[in-house]
Design an enzyme around this catalytic site. Sequence first.
Site, PDB file in Angstrom:
ATOM      1  N   SER A 145      39.285  21.722   0.705  1.00  0.00           N
ATOM      2  CA  SER A 145      38.540  20.454   0.571  1.00  0.00           C
ATOM      3  C   SER A 145      37.482  20.341   1.672  1.00  0.00           C
ATOM      4  O   SER A 145      37.622  19.550   2.604  1.00  0.00           O
ATOM      5  CB  SER A 145      39.475  19.253   0.584  1.00  0.00           C
TER       6      SER A 145
ATOM      7  N   ASP B 220       0.870  -1.183   0.000  1.00  0.00           N
ATOM      8  CA  ASP B 220       0.000   0.000   0.000  1.00  0.00           C
ATOM      9  C   ASP B 220       0.898   1.222   0.000  1.00  0.00           C
ATOM     10  O   ASP B 220       1.567   1.513   0.991  1.00  0.00           O
ATOM     11  CB  ASP B 220      -0.903  -0.018   1.232  1.00  0.00           C
TER      12      ASP B 220
ATOM     13  N   LYS C 193     -14.910   4.027  -5.838  1.00  0.00           N
ATOM     14  CA  LYS C 193     -16.017   4.823  -5.295  1.00  0.00           C
ATOM     15  C   LYS C 193     -17.132   5.017  -6.326  1.00  0.00           C
ATOM     16  O   LYS C 193     -17.761   6.085  -6.405  1.00  0.00           O
ATOM     17  CB  LYS C 193     -15.509   6.176  -4.769  1.00  0.00           C
TER      18      LYS C 193
ATOM     19  N   SER D 258      40.282  28.506   4.970  1.00  0.00           N
ATOM     20  CA  SER D 258      41.154  29.497   4.339  1.00  0.00           C
ATOM     21  C   SER D 258      41.803  30.344   5.432  1.00  0.00           C
ATOM     22  O   SER D 258      41.126  30.802   6.361  1.00  0.00           O
ATOM     23  CB  SER D 258      40.328  30.397   3.411  1.00  0.00           C
TER      24      SER D 258
ATOM     25  N   SER E 227      44.055  29.125   7.519  1.00  0.00           N
ATOM     26  CA  SER E 227      44.483  28.277   8.632  1.00  0.00           C
ATOM     27  C   SER E 227      45.984  28.016   8.610  1.00  0.00           C
ATOM     28  O   SER E 227      46.576  27.668   9.639  1.00  0.00           O
ATOM     29  CB  SER E 227      43.732  26.943   8.592  1.00  0.00           C
TER      30      SER E 227
ATOM     31  N   PRO F   2       1.882   5.333  -0.317  1.00  0.00           N
ATOM     32  CA  PRO F   2       1.271   6.621   0.014  1.00  0.00           C
ATOM     33  C   PRO F   2       0.944   7.424  -1.228  1.00  0.00           C
ATOM     34  O   PRO F   2       1.656   7.357  -2.236  1.00  0.00           O
ATOM     35  CB  PRO F   2       2.352   7.305   0.869  1.00  0.00           C
TER      36      PRO F   2
END
Length: 640
Positions: free
Chosen positions: A551, A115, A171, A479, A481, A117
Site C-alpha cells: 500500500s 483578466d 487592434k 516488499s 520488510s 492569462p
Amino acid sequence: MSDDVIYRTDALIAEDIDAYLEKHQHKTMLRFITCGSVDDGKSTLIGRLLYDSKMIFEDQLAALESDSKRVGTQGQEIDFALLVDGLAAEREQGITIDVAYRFFSTENRKFIVADCPGHEQYTRNMVTGASTADLAVILIDARKGVLVQTRRHSFLCHQLGIKNLVLAVNKMDLIGYDQTQYDAIIEAYRAFADSIGIENFTAIPISGLAGDNITTRSENTDWYDGPTLMQHLETVEVRSDANLAEPFRMPVQWVNRPNLDFRGFSGLVASGSLKVGDPVRVLPSGKTSIVSKVVLFDQEMEEAQAGQSVTICLADEIDCSRGSVLAEADSPPEVSDQFEATIVWLDDDPMLAGRAYSMKLASQTVSATVAEPKYEININDPGSVGSQLAAKTLKLNAIGVAEVTTDKPIVFEPYAQNRALGGFILIDKITNRTVGAGMLNFSLRRAQNVHWQATTIDREEHANLKNQKPLVLWFTGLSGSGKSTIANEVEKALNRMNRHTFLLDGDNVRHGLNKDLGFTDADRIENIRRIGEVAKLMADAGLIVLTAFISPFRAERQMVRDMLPEGEFVEIFVDTPLEVAEKRDVKGLYKKAREGKLKNFTGIDSPYEAPERPDITVNTVEMTPAEAAEHIVRSLGALK
C-alpha cells in the site's frame, strides 16, 4: 444667502446623495472575463475600461504615467495594461500570469472583471476566472485572426456555461480599420463556433489602445452599426436575472443559533425566490416545512431572491445543517452518489483513477473517486477542437469526461442547469491542493436502482457476539520488510487470546479477488480500494482484520481509514530501510526490478510514501518478528 436658503440647499444635496446611493445599491452586477491568446490586448482593454469609466484616482493615474515612462511604451503616454498586470514577472515579461480581478461601475451597472492569462501554460488560471463569469470577452488580434488559444478559450467558456460571448476584434488601428479583414475574421470564428455548439456571439471591432468602440462609437469604423463594448456590457442580461426564474435553491452554509429563541439556516440563494409561508424541502433528508422568517442582516424580509445572502427560519424543528440544501418543496433537485462529469485537471501530477479526493460542491464536502476517463476532449488541434481522444488519465490543463462516485449521496443539479449545484472542485487529501474542477452532467441510472437494504443484526451486535471491538490492523512497508510474517505472528497471538481474526495477505488476494490487476499506480490504487471494502465488510461482521500490503500511497491508506468508524483503523508501519529489504529479497523481486525485468516495483521505479504519523511502528532491523508482534499486541491494548 439666508439660513433658509442654505438649509433648503443642504436638503437638496442630501436628497441627491440619498437618491444616488439608492440607485447605486440596486444596480445589477455583471461578472465578466477577458480571454484569448497571448498579447491580444486583454490587460490593455481592461485598463482602458477603467480609465474611460473614471475609476482611477489621481494618485493612481500619476503612478501609472510614471510606470509607463519607466517601462517604456509604444508611443502612448499611458500603458493601460500596467493597471492590471500587478505581478513583477508580468510587467517584466509583458504577459498576464495570474487572474487579476478589478471592480468598476458606471451609471447603469456594477462590474467585476477578471483578466485571464492567455498562455497555454496558465489555462487552469483562465478556468478559475471563467467559473464565476456571466460573460466572456474573447479578444482576437486583428492582424493574426483566430488562433489555437482563441479556440481553446472559446471552448472552455462554452463548457463552463458562459452564454454571453463577445468577440472583440482588437487592434483594428493596426490594420487600418479594414472592414474586409474584420469580416473574414468573423466568418472564420463563426464556422468554428458552430462546430462546437456556440449558438451566438456579439462581434465588435475595437482598439483598446486608441479607444475605438470601447465607450464611444468610433468614426474610424463608420461601417459598423452595432453597440460599443460598454453599451453591450451595460445592457446584456446577467445570470442573476435568469436565475430568478429557476426553482428556489439555497445551499446551507451554517446554522445561525445566537440564542435559544432563534434558529435559522444561512446561505447564498443560488436560484429562484422564496417567501414567508412558502413550503420548503430540506435535502438530502427530504423533510418538509414552512418558511416562518426571512432575515437579511438584522432586518426581516418578506422574500429571498437569487443572489442574496439570507437566513431562513422554518416553522418545524427538522434536521438541517451545513451541506444541506433548502429547495422549493414541489420541485427539488436530485440526490445521487454516481455521476458523469466533465473534469478540467489543474495539477502538475496526473489524475489517478480510483484515488479518493475530497470533493466540494456548494457547501457539501464528500470523498470522491474518479474512474478512468471515458475520453479526453481535444482542445489543442485547431482542426478538431471538441473531438474525443482516448485517455487513461488526465494531465495538467486536460479536459475529460469520466464517472465520479462519492462516498455518500449529494444534492446536485446538472451544471448546465445550475452552476452552484453542478460545479465542483477536487482536492488532494494529503497535500490539500486543488487538483481539478468539474461540472456534473447527470447522475448515472444505476445509482437510482441500487439501495441499501436494512438488516436486523447490525455491526454492534456482531461485535458483541464475539466479545471484541472490530479493528483493521493495516500493515504497510516495502516488499521484504516482513509485513506478512509479522501479521501472521500477531494473528497467532490474538488467536491464543480467543480473538476472532482474519488475515488478508497481498499475494494471496492477487490470486483471486485482484487477479485482474497489474502494478501500475492506477492498479495499485484499485487494489487497495477493493481490499479496503473487503476489510470494512469483515469489520462490520465484528472481526479483527489484519492486512499485509505494501500500500505505497498515503492517500489510499487514508481512504481506507475514512471508510471505518473513528479508532477502528490502526496503521502499522513495518519500518525497514530499502537496502535491508533488498538484501533479503526473499522472492527475487528486487533483482528482477534492478535488471529491468519487473516494471513499477515499489522502491525501485515506483515510489513508497512512508506513513507520517503511524499508529504503531516496528523496526525489523532492531526486532525479530516475534518481538515486533509482541510490541504490536501490547500497543493495541494501550490504544483502547
